[in-house]
Design an enzyme around this catalytic site. Structure first.
Site, PDB file in Angstrom:
ATOM      1  N   SER A 211     -28.552  26.682  54.709  1.00  0.00           N
ATOM      2  CA  SER A 211     -29.242  27.950  54.935  1.00  0.00           C
ATOM      3  C   SER A 211     -30.652  27.703  55.451  1.00  0.00           C
ATOM      4  CB  SER A 211     -29.312  28.755  53.629  1.00  0.00           C
ATOM      5  OG  SER A 211     -30.145  29.894  53.779  1.00  0.00           O
TER       6      SER A 211
ATOM      7  N   TYR B 265     -31.714  29.169  44.849  1.00  0.00           N
ATOM      8  CA  TYR B 265     -30.776  28.889  45.937  1.00  0.00           C
ATOM      9  C   TYR B 265     -31.497  28.174  47.074  1.00  0.00           C
ATOM     10  CZ  TYR B 265     -27.375  29.861  49.671  1.00  0.00           C
ATOM     11  OH  TYR B 265     -26.491  29.761  50.716  1.00  0.00           O
TER      12      TYR B 265
END
Length: 301
Positions: free
Chosen positions: A165, A220
């Protein structure tokens, strides 16, 4: 000497690159996709199997994994299932034992399994330990355990694709000393683990907001910072040894993690990931960070 050590962001080669190149793969080519009973992982298993590879679908939930595998087999696709929880070292060991007995050689590994416990606009670190263990340590431990099984053939080259990501970009880390360490050309896996440990300590004692960590989906994001850093270090370590290692950010995709919201479907993201995993061996990139910033038109190979 400090240099830009982050995996360099690269443009995804056009699909025509794959369409016009001779297939280097066959039904003997083995791919493993983690976290694949749904979402991008499931869609990628399906696409790779449609392309003619033998694909191992893994999932931590045995029943859901079997159901997903049977649905693909009903379409005539060559897919096998093995239970795998990447957050559990014993499960990884069991999977490697199963893989040794059933295959013994690996060509493509897609580290897709990941978790987040936040809603889109929340930012809790209550589950930071599970997130870091699953999203960073899991792919790392599995990759290291499977490295001896990769085929090192000059005519094909094995591939590791880590689904990551942009939230894990090093520039999201505001702590200068940590960012400099991440960007150092001499970065080591031990240092990456120390950074992850430092974050977990701050999450545990409640000081994480003042630590200069990424501000969006912090746990995350830190897990993906660590995964991106590991990708770059591993790519450097394996350069010239027949294994390419890259990251792929699918972007805002409609999955359970985003509660079904997103600008593209899991199938569209998987289409891009699949052709990145199957790029021609000639000039095969390594140490790159590929992004999928817009929907992709699917095309049969």
């Amino acid at each position: 000497m400090v240099t830009q050590m982050e995996p360099k962001e690269a443009e995804i080669p056009p699909l025509s690159t794959l369409l016009t190149s001779p297939r280097w793969w066959s039904s003997d080519t083995v791919a493993v996709v983690t976290g694949a009973n749904k979402g991008i992982g499931f869609a990628m298993v399906k696409r790779l199997a449609q392309m003619g590879l033998t694909v191992v679908l893994t999932a931590r939930d045995n029943d859901r994994g079997i159901k997903a595998t049977e649905s693909l087999r009903s379409e005539g696709l060559h897919v096998q299932f093995s239970k795998l929880d990447v957050s559990d070292a014993a499960s990884i060991e069991g999977f490697v034992s199963w893989f040794t007995e059933n295959f013994g050689a690996l060509d493509v590994l897609v580290n897709n399994a990941a978790v987040s416990f936040n809603d889109l606009y929340d930012n809790s670190v209550d589950h930071a330990d599970t997130v870091i263990r699953t999203n960073f340590y899991g792919p790392k431990l599995l990759t290291e355990a499977l490295l001896p099984f990769f085929r090192r053939c000059p005519s094909s080259n094995s591939r590791i694709l880590n689904i990551s990501s942009r939230l894990g970009s090093f520039n999201k880390v505001k702590n200068q000393s940590i960012r400099q360490m991440l960007q150092s050309d001499d970065l080591t896996v031990d240092q990456i683990e120390a950074i992850a440990g430092q974050f977990l300590e701050s999450a545990g004692d409640g000081t994480w907001k003042a630590g200069g960590w990424p501000e969006v989906w912090t746990d995350y994001a830190v897990s993906k910072v660590a995964l991106n850093a590991y990708t770059k270090v591993l790519a450097k370590r394996l350069r010239g040894k027949g294994i390419s290692v890259n990251c792929f950010c699918p972007g805002f995709t409609q999955t359970s993690m985003t509660r079904g919201k997103g600008s593209k479907t899991a199938e569209e993201a998987a289409e891009v990931a699949a052709w990145l995993a199957l790029l021609p061996p000639e000039g095969l990139p390594t140490g790159n960070f590929f992004t999928c910033s817009k929907p992709v038109i699917s095309s049969k190979l």
